[in-house]
Structure formats: structure tokens, C-alpha cells
Design a protein around this motif. Structure first.
Motif, PDB file in Angstrom:
ATOM      1  N   VAL A 185      -5.097  25.270 -34.885  1.00  0.00           N
ATOM      2  CA  VAL A 185      -4.852  25.407 -33.441  1.00  0.00           C
ATOM      3  C   VAL A 185      -5.627  26.581 -32.834  1.00  0.00           C
ATOM      4  N   PRO A 186      -5.631  27.766 -33.487  1.00  0.00           N
ATOM      5  CA  PRO A 186      -6.421  28.861 -32.897  1.00  0.00           C
ATOM      6  C   PRO A 186      -7.894  28.489 -32.744  1.00  0.00           C
ATOM      7  N   ARG A 187      -8.452  27.800 -33.751  1.00  0.00           N
ATOM      8  CA  ARG A 187      -9.860  27.416 -33.637  1.00  0.00           C
ATOM      9  C   ARG A 187     -10.054  26.400 -32.525  1.00  0.00           C
ATOM     10  N   SER A 188      -9.063  25.545 -32.352  1.00  0.00           N
ATOM     11  CA  SER A 188      -9.138  24.559 -31.271  1.00  0.00           C
ATOM     12  C   SER A 188      -9.181  25.267 -29.923  1.00  0.00           C
ATOM     13  N   ILE A 189      -8.388  26.323 -29.821  1.00  0.00           N
ATOM     14  CA  ILE A 189      -8.374  27.063 -28.553  1.00  0.00           C
ATOM     15  C   ILE A 189      -9.702  27.759 -28.312  1.00  0.00           C
ATOM     16  N   THR A 190     -10.264  28.335 -29.356  1.00  0.00           N
ATOM     17  CA  THR A 190     -11.560  29.018 -29.161  1.00  0.00           C
ATOM     18  C   THR A 190     -12.648  28.020 -28.784  1.00  0.00           C
ATOM     19  N   VAL A 191     -12.593  26.831 -29.396  1.00  0.00           N
ATOM     20  CA  VAL A 191     -13.588  25.804 -29.045  1.00  0.00           C
ATOM     21  C   VAL A 191     -13.427  25.396 -27.594  1.00  0.00           C
ATOM     22  N   LEU A 192     -12.173  25.238 -27.180  1.00  0.00           N
ATOM     23  CA  LEU A 192     -11.929  24.904 -25.770  1.00  0.00           C
ATOM     24  C   LEU A 192     -12.538  25.960 -24.842  1.00  0.00           C
ATOM     25  N   ALA A 193     -12.278  27.218 -25.193  1.00  0.00           N
ATOM     26  CA  ALA A 193     -12.791  28.296 -24.336  1.00  0.00           C
ATOM     27  C   ALA A 193     -14.323  28.279 -24.306  1.00  0.00           C
ATOM     28  N   LEU A 194     -14.934  28.095 -25.462  1.00  0.00           N
ATOM     29  CA  LEU A 194     -16.398  28.109 -25.526  1.00  0.00           C
ATOM     30  C   LEU A 194     -17.011  26.890 -24.854  1.00  0.00           C
ATOM     31  N   SER A 195     -16.239  25.812 -24.737  1.00  0.00           N
ATOM     32  CA  SER A 195     -16.767  24.591 -24.113  1.00  0.00           C
ATOM     33  C   SER A 195     -16.533  24.565 -22.611  1.00  0.00           C
ATOM     34  N   ILE A 196     -15.343  25.018 -22.224  1.00  0.00           N
ATOM     35  CA  ILE A 196     -15.001  24.939 -20.795  1.00  0.00           C
ATOM     36  C   ILE A 196     -15.748  26.004 -19.997  1.00  0.00           C
ATOM     37  N   GLY A 197     -15.958  27.156 -20.595  1.00  0.00           N
ATOM     38  CA  GLY A 197     -16.651  28.233 -19.883  1.00  0.00           C
ATOM     39  C   GLY A 197     -17.982  27.797 -19.300  1.00  0.00           C
ATOM     40  N   PRO A 198     -18.882  27.219 -20.108  1.00  0.00           N
ATOM     41  CA  PRO A 198     -20.164  26.788 -19.534  1.00  0.00           C
ATOM     42  C   PRO A 198     -20.019  25.705 -18.476  1.00  0.00           C
ATOM     43  N   ILE A 199     -19.017  24.844 -18.610  1.00  0.00           N
ATOM     44  CA  ILE A 199     -18.817  23.815 -17.576  1.00  0.00           C
ATOM     45  C   ILE A 199     -18.461  24.473 -16.242  1.00  0.00           C
ATOM     46  N   LEU A 200     -17.586  25.482 -16.301  1.00  0.00           N
ATOM     47  CA  LEU A 200     -17.250  26.209 -15.067  1.00  0.00           C
ATOM     48  C   LEU A 200     -18.485  26.888 -14.479  1.00  0.00           C
ATOM     49  N   VAL A 201     -19.305  27.465 -15.348  1.00  0.00           N
ATOM     50  CA  VAL A 201     -20.526  28.126 -14.865  1.00  0.00           C
ATOM     51  C   VAL A 201     -21.445  27.100 -14.197  1.00  0.00           C
ATOM     52  N   ALA A 202     -21.570  25.932 -14.821  1.00  0.00           N
ATOM     53  CA  ALA A 202     -22.430  24.893 -14.242  1.00  0.00           C
ATOM     54  C   ALA A 202     -21.900  24.430 -12.888  1.00  0.00           C
ATOM     55  N   LEU A 203     -20.593  24.254 -12.814  1.00  0.00           N
ATOM     56  CA  LEU A 203     -20.001  23.846 -11.530  1.00  0.00           C
ATOM     57  C   LEU A 203     -20.298  24.877 -10.447  1.00  0.00           C
ATOM     58  N   ALA A 204     -20.124  26.152 -10.815  1.00  0.00           N
ATOM     59  CA  ALA A 204     -20.297  27.212  -9.816  1.00  0.00           C
ATOM     60  C   ALA A 204     -21.738  27.308  -9.347  1.00  0.00           C
ATOM     61  N   LEU A 205     -22.665  27.243 -10.297  1.00  0.00           N
ATOM     62  CA  LEU A 205     -24.063  27.521  -9.955  1.00  0.00           C
ATOM     63  C   LEU A 205     -24.791  26.309  -9.382  1.00  0.00           C
ATOM     64  N   LEU A 206     -24.282  25.129  -9.625  1.00  0.00           N
ATOM     65  CA  LEU A 206     -25.010  23.938  -9.187  1.00  0.00           C
ATOM     66  C   LEU A 206     -24.351  23.213  -8.020  1.00  0.00           C
ATOM     67  N   PHE A 207     -23.049  23.472  -7.797  1.00  0.00           N
ATOM     68  CA  PHE A 207     -22.358  22.672  -6.789  1.00  0.00           C
ATOM     69  C   PHE A 207     -21.615  23.486  -5.737  1.00  0.00           C
ATOM     70  N   LEU A 208     -21.337  24.721  -6.022  1.00  0.00           N
ATOM     71  CA  LEU A 208     -20.568  25.518  -5.076  1.00  0.00           C
ATOM     72  C   LEU A 208     -21.500  26.457  -4.323  1.00  0.00           C
ATOM     73  N   THR A 209     -20.995  26.983  -3.216  1.00  0.00           N
ATOM     74  CA  THR A 209     -21.815  27.883  -2.416  1.00  0.00           C
ATOM     75  C   THR A 209     -21.104  29.208  -2.231  1.00  0.00           C
ATOM     76  N   GLY A 210     -21.926  30.242  -2.073  1.00  0.00           N
ATOM     77  CA  GLY A 210     -21.459  31.535  -1.622  1.00  0.00           C
ATOM     78  C   GLY A 210     -20.197  32.051  -2.270  1.00  0.00           C
ATOM     79  N   ARG A 211     -19.177  32.176  -1.431  1.00  0.00           N
ATOM     80  CA  ARG A 211     -17.964  32.872  -1.867  1.00  0.00           C
ATOM     81  C   ARG A 211     -17.223  32.154  -2.969  1.00  0.00           C
ATOM     82  N   ARG A 212     -17.309  30.828  -2.990  1.00  0.00           N
ATOM     83  CA  ARG A 212     -16.589  30.104  -4.035  1.00  0.00           C
ATOM     84  C   ARG A 212     -17.355  30.123  -5.347  1.00  0.00           C
ATOM     85  N   ALA A 213     -18.665  30.222  -5.294  1.00  0.00           N
ATOM     86  CA  ALA A 213     -19.458  30.160  -6.523  1.00  0.00           C
ATOM     87  C   ALA A 213     -19.196  31.368  -7.407  1.00  0.00           C
TER      88      ALA A 213
END
Lengths: 419, 240
Positions: free
Chosen positions: B92-120
């Protein structure tokens, strides 16, 4: 100039502190070591000095005297005139609010080595009037992005999209000045007007002695003082006049100012004494006076935002029509003064003013820039209302120059005074 | 005057910088991964986000339908990698770390490619913080080599800077402006990242004090003093 500090690296520092705290809690030395990069970056952020303000900006505008609607190319070049590297230079050019930008942003960013130059180009659409490009706004950042310096830099540039006028907006059959008589070319001083019965207070020098010798009656010569014709340009700058045909179009007041400039220029080398009235929240007034000095004062006042604000003043409700300035104007204008009323005719007040002035004996012409549009039912109704007001003024014997800003003003004046 | 007048017509983060920030974030996650299974899952996620970037480029070049389909496909691949990675983790701990390492870049991609200004900005920083958390957790539960952890943390710090710069450029100059500022900034910060990683490895050779209370207290005190000296408080200072 202002220096602004940012907190960009605080997240990294917070991560480092958290790693150490968790490492201490869990007794994991590796977490203490993994916090080291955070502190290295945090130290780097403090080691970057503030950059010097060593940018110079030049601007070229071509053409500088465009026609209305013509594309004007603006080229801005930025140079690092210092001896230190500028890693983050961001600029916004001071584009006049009335000129919409096409083909390219009026913004740029670059990293400049000492002596290096960068250039960016954009296009604006020229509109009638004289427009001033303000200085560029520049923000210089240091290497780590923790400090920025803001400054205004570069020249102010003007472009003039003029619609020159040779004809004053009064019919050619009208007398050159009130009273029906023309000024004698080259004459000066007092000229004979009529005789009247002598009064005890009259000067001996005014008595017609020839008549006394013939008829034995004392009579006094009344002279007609030659006066320059008086003309007042009255601009409608009430809140309801701040309208434009579209979001990126100059407003009616901006066009009124452009027309006033051209009319003022047309009075040069004439004996016309020009004055200025601006109907804003209160009436702003320059008494008509002869000569270039008063013209210069009028010309300068047209450019001062405190005298004639081209943008609507803050906090003014734009649908107010109960201003007293037009009422005061009617009382302020002296007998016999010619009046050019510049107004978009978006409400009834200018109609009443023009009619009252006409009734009081003033020759009146209304010059009305058309800022209505036909994009929606509301704007079409506004255009119809304006057309009705023009008709009513003409039926009342008042000349109206209905000016579409894209057309030459001279042509509009000639059409207006013919009708 | 320390700000540029608002706002350009398109305020999404500048695409070159956004792409670099996303690539660096993905590099950080791969460097901080433990074992071939985790690495494979994260590579799949990186592939998906690469397809997302391609879709965004196509949309910005007026090929909206193809671009939208490509973007959705990329997100589908990235999401699949998240699910697969966390499902195949042995604990389970490894599952959580994998989740964190996978979701983080997705959030970064969302922010940098689809959001603007204050929300990014907050979304991007939240994504990078998630990556940080995943890496640090991986270092503890999965026993990742120190040199990989040092590189991963340094790359994550680099991603923070590049993403912030890209967002700032989008806000002030506009997404359409092509500038050298992003590349110069990224290169400079990359050099600092190298120094940071090397410094970490050098310090690793220095013997740490034992887990005695005095030793740990000394470390904490040193950290607090260093933090107080290094933290930025950002009032506007008026110059002459």
C-alpha cells in the motif's frame, strides 16, 4: 522605478524543511540529505542581485500621418546599453487606447547580453485624431526571478490622422460677423454708424459740429467699433456623450476633439476670435479672444485631460443627462457669438441648447460625429433617435454636419451647410 | 511601477517553457522511481502526457478536431498508467507513492497547457509538491538510491522555476510571444540543479551525527536559522 521581491522559492524551501522534519521524526538520514537541494536553491535565490536599469527603447511608426483606417506598422527596438547581462526583460508598448492592435502583440520578452538588441513589430489601425504612444513599460527580472525592477522607458511618439478643414461650418451667405456689415480690410479704430440726439454726458469731441452749423441742433456721432467675429467651439463631454461604435473604437469625445482641432486650425489667418467651452460635470470655459495667443490656449486646453477628458471620468454614471453645464453654457455665451456645438446627439439636451441659442440670435451649427452602430436592435434604435434629432434641428433652421468619422470632415461640413 | 499593464489577449503559459517544465517534472518522477515496474508505469504516463502536448500543439495550429482527439487519447493513456501503476504496486505505501508520482505530472500538464494565469500557478505548484512528496516517500519506503533521489529533487526544484517562469510569461507577455527568456532561465537554473545534486552527494560522504537527541536538535536549530535567513518576504520596495 520600483523593486519588487517575489516569493517564488518559498515552496522549495518549505519542501526542504518538511523533508528534514519528517526525516527527524522517522529517523531517516536520507531525507535530511534530500533536503539539501532545496536549501541550495534557496541560497541561489538570495545570491542573485537586482539587475540595473540599462535598457534603451526606440520606436518607429510608419506612416506617421496615416489616413483613417490605414494600417500603421510600429517597430520597437530594445537594447541593453549596460555591461551586465539582463536575463529577463519584459516590455509592453504604450499603445494609445483608441487604436486597436492587429497583427502581433504589443508585448515582448527577451534575454539581452550587453549591447544586444531585440525588436518586435505590430500593427495598429489608424483612427481620426492625434494619438500619442506613451513610453514603454518595462520589467527587468534577475536570474533567479526573485526581484523585478519596473520602469517607464523610451520615447513618446505621435501620429496624426488628420481630416483637414478649409471651410468653417457656416453657410457662405452668412455675414462674416454679427450685424450684417463686413470689416473693412486694413481699417482700424472707430467708423461712423449713426447720429442721435445730444445728451449732457456726451463728449464735445463726439458732437457733429457740421450739423450744428447747418441746422443749429446738437447731435452726437455714434461710432461702430470694429470687432472680430466671435466663435465658440462647444464640446459635449457630459457622461452620456462617452459612447463609441464598438469596444475598440474611439469615443465620441475623442472625435469631437479631433474636429475641434481642425476647426481651430481653419480659423488661423482669419480675424475670428475663438473660444472654447467644454460641457462636462461643470462648464469649462475659455472666453473668445482674437489672435494666436488665445488660439494657442484653446489648442493646449483641448489636449489637457483635466480640461477635456477623452476617457470617461471614474465614478460618473454614464446615463446621467441632468447636467447643468449646457444650461450654464446658454447663459455664458455673449450676444452675437457664433456657436459650433460638437456633440454626438445621443440625448435631447444638445437640441434644446442649439434651439435656445438660435432663438437668442446666435448663428449655430451642430457638428455631430456618428458613433452609433447597427449591430443590435438597441443600437439601431439609438441610430434612429439620432437621425430624428438631426431632422428636428434642420427643420428648426439649424445646420447640422452629420460626420461619419471614416469620411473626411471637410466633405461632411460642405454637405451639412448645403442642407 | 513594477507590473506590466494587464493583460494580453491569451494568457495561457508560454508553450515552450510549459513543455520544458513538464519534461523536467517527468524526468524527476523517473529519477525518483524505484524498480523497473514503477519506472515502466511512469514511462507509460510520460508517453501519455507527451501525446497530450502533441494534441495541444495541433489545437493551437487550428486543427481542433484532430488535436482534441489526440489530447483525450493522451489523457487516457496517462490515467491508465496511474491505475495500472498503483494496482500493481506490491504494498500500500508503494501504491501511494506511485499515485503521487503519477498524478503530480498530470496536474502540472493540466495547469501549464489548459489553465490561465491565476488558476495555473496553484495547480502547477500543487502538482510539483505532489511529485516532491512521492519522491521523498519513495526514498523511505522503496529505498531509492541517494544519487537518484538527489537528481529527482533537483529536477523537481528546476521544474518549479521553469513552470513559474512560463506561467509568468503567459500572464505578462502572452502565450503567443516567442522569447529567449524561458530558455536562458531554464539553463541557469539547470546549472544550479547540477550544483545542488553534487552538493548533496558530497555531503552524503560527511558522517552524519547519530540519532542522539543533541544531534537531532542541532540539525533542527540549524535548519530553522537557515530557513529564517533564506525565506523571501515580498513587500514592494520603492527605489529612487
Amino acid at each position: 522605478m520600483s523593486v519588487r521581491r517575489t516569493a517564488r522559492w518559498n515552496l522549495v524551501l518549505a519542501v526542504g524543511v518538511t523533508a528534514i522534519a519528517v526525516g527527524v521524526l522517522l529517523e531517516e538520514p536520507v531525507l535530511l540529505l534530500l533536503a539539501v537541494p532545496s536549501f541550495v536553491f534557496a541560497a541561489y535565490s538570495h545570491a542573485s542581485p537586482v539587475v540595473p536599469q540599462t535598457v534603451a527603447v526606440e520606436r518607429e511608426v510608419a506612416p506617421s500621418d496615416p489616413d483613417h483606417g490605414e494600417h500603421v506598422t510600429v517597430s520597437v527596438s530594445v537594447q541593453n546599453v549596460g555591461d551586465r547581462y539582463l536575463p529577463d526583460v519584459r516590455l509592453v508598448d504604450g499603445v494609445p487606447a483608441a487604436l486597436p492592435v492587429r497583427d502581433g502583440p504589443a508585448r515582448h520578452a527577451a534575454a539581452l547580453a550587453p549591447g544586444a538588441k531585440t525588436q518586435f513589430t505590430y500593427t495598429v489601425i489608424a483612427k481620426r485624431g492625434i494619438h500619442r504612444f506613451d513610453q514603454c513599460t518595462a520589467v527587468l527580472g534577475n536570474t533567479s526571478g526573485t526581484a523585478t525592477v519596473g520602469m517607464e522607458v523610451g520615447p513618446e511618439t505621435r501620429i496624426a490622422c488628420r481630416s483637414r478643414v478649409r471651410t468653417l461650418p457656416f453657410p457662405p451667405a452668412a455675414p462674416a460677423f454679427p450685424g450684417g456689415s463686413s470689416p473693412e480690410a486694413g481699417a482700424s479704430g472707430i467708423t461712423f454708424d449713426r447720429l442721435r440726439e445730444y445728451r449732457r454726458s456726451d463728449s464735445f469731441q463726439r458732437i457733429d459740429w457740421n450739423r450744428y452749423a447747418r441746422h443749429g441742433e446738437l447731435s452726437t456721432v455714434v461710432s461702430h467699433e470694429q470687432r472680430s467675429p466671435r466663435l465658440v467651439l462647444c464640446l459635449d463631454a457630459r457622461p452620456c456623450a462617452y459612447r463609441s461604435a464598438g469596444p475598440n473604437e474611439p469615443g465620441a469625445v475623442s472625435y469631437e476633439r479631433a474636429a475641434a482641432r481642425e476647426l481651430l486650425a481653419a480659423t488661423r489667418n482669419t480675424p475670428v476670435a475663438v473660444g472654447l467651452g467644454v460641457c462636462a460635470a461643470e462648464l469649462r470655459w475659455i472666453e473668445p479672444g482674437p489672435g494666436d495667443r488665445t488660439r494657442s490656449v484653446v489648442s493646449t486646453s483641448l489636449e489637457r485631460p483635466s480640461f477635456l477628458p477623452v476617457e470617461p471620468p471614474e465614478g460618473i454614471h454614464r446615463t446621467r443627462t441632468d447636467d447643468q453645464s449646457m444650461h450654464v453654457l446658454r447663459q455664458r455665451i455673449q450676444r452675437g457669438t457664433w456657436v459650433v456645438l460638437l456633440t454626438p446627439l445621443l440625448d435631447e439636451d444638445p437640441l434644446e441648447t442649439a434651439r435656445e441659442l438660435r432663438t437668442a440670435g446666435h448663428p449655430v451649427t451642430v457638428v455631430s460625429p456618428d458613433v452609433t452602430a447597427a449591430e443590435s436592435t438597441g443600437t439601431r434604435v439609438a441610430a434612429l433617435d439620432r437621425a430624428n434629432r438631426i431632422d428636428r434641428l434642420r427643420r428648426a433652421g439649424i445646420h447640422v454636419v452629420d460626420w461619419v468619422p471614416g469620411d473626411p470632415l471637410e466633405e461632411a461640413i460642405r454637405n451639412g451647410i448645403r442642407r | 511601477m513594477s507590473d506590466l499593464p494587464p493583460v494580453p489577449t491569451a494568457t495561457t503559459p508560454a508553450l515552450p517553457g510549459a513543455s520544458i517544465a513538464l519534461a523536467v517534472t517527468l524526468g524527476a518522477t523517473l529519477a525518483g522511481a524505484a524498480g523497473p515496474l514503477q519506472t515502466a508505469g511512469l514511462l507509460l504516463g510520460a508517453t501519455g502526457l507527451g501525446v497530450v502536448v502533441a494534441g495541444v500543439v495541433l489545437r493551437r495550429r487550428e486543427r481542433r478536431v484532430v488535436g482534441s482527439v489526440t489530447t483525450l487519447l493522451g489523457f487516457a493513456i496517462a490515467t491508465a498508467s496511474v491505475v495500472a501503476g498503483s494496482a500493481t504496486a506490491p504494498t500500500v505505501p508503494r501504491s501511494i507513492t506511485v499515485l503521487a508520482l503519477s498524478i503530480g505530472p498530470i496536474l502540472v500538464a493540466l495547469a501549464l497547457l489548459f489553465l490561465t494565469g491565476r488558476r495555473a500557478r496553484p495547480v502547477a505548484l500543487a502538482g510539483i509538491a505532489t511529485v516532491f512528496a512521492g519522491m521523498l516517500a519513495n526514498a523511505v519506503v522503496a529505498d531509492v538510491a541517494l544519487w537518484r533521489g538527489a537528481i529527482a529533487v533537483s529536477l523537481a526544484c528546476l521544474a518549479t522555476d521553469v513552470a513559474s517562469r512560463s506561467i509568468g510569461l503567459g500572464e505578462t507577455v502572452g502565450a503567443g510571444a516567442t522569447t529567449s527568456v524561458e530558455f536562458v532561465g531554464a539553463a541557469t537554473t539547470a546549472a544550479v540543479a547540477v550544483v545542488a545534486a553534487v552538493t548533496t552527494l558530497v555531503l552524503a560522504r560527511v558522517a552524519l551525527p547519530g540519532t542522539s537527541l543533541v544531534g537531532l536538535s542541532s540539525i533542527l536549530l540549524a535548519v530553522l536559522v537557515a530557513t529564517a535567513l533564506l525565506v523571501h518576504v515580498s513587500p514592494v520596495q520603492r527605489g529612487s
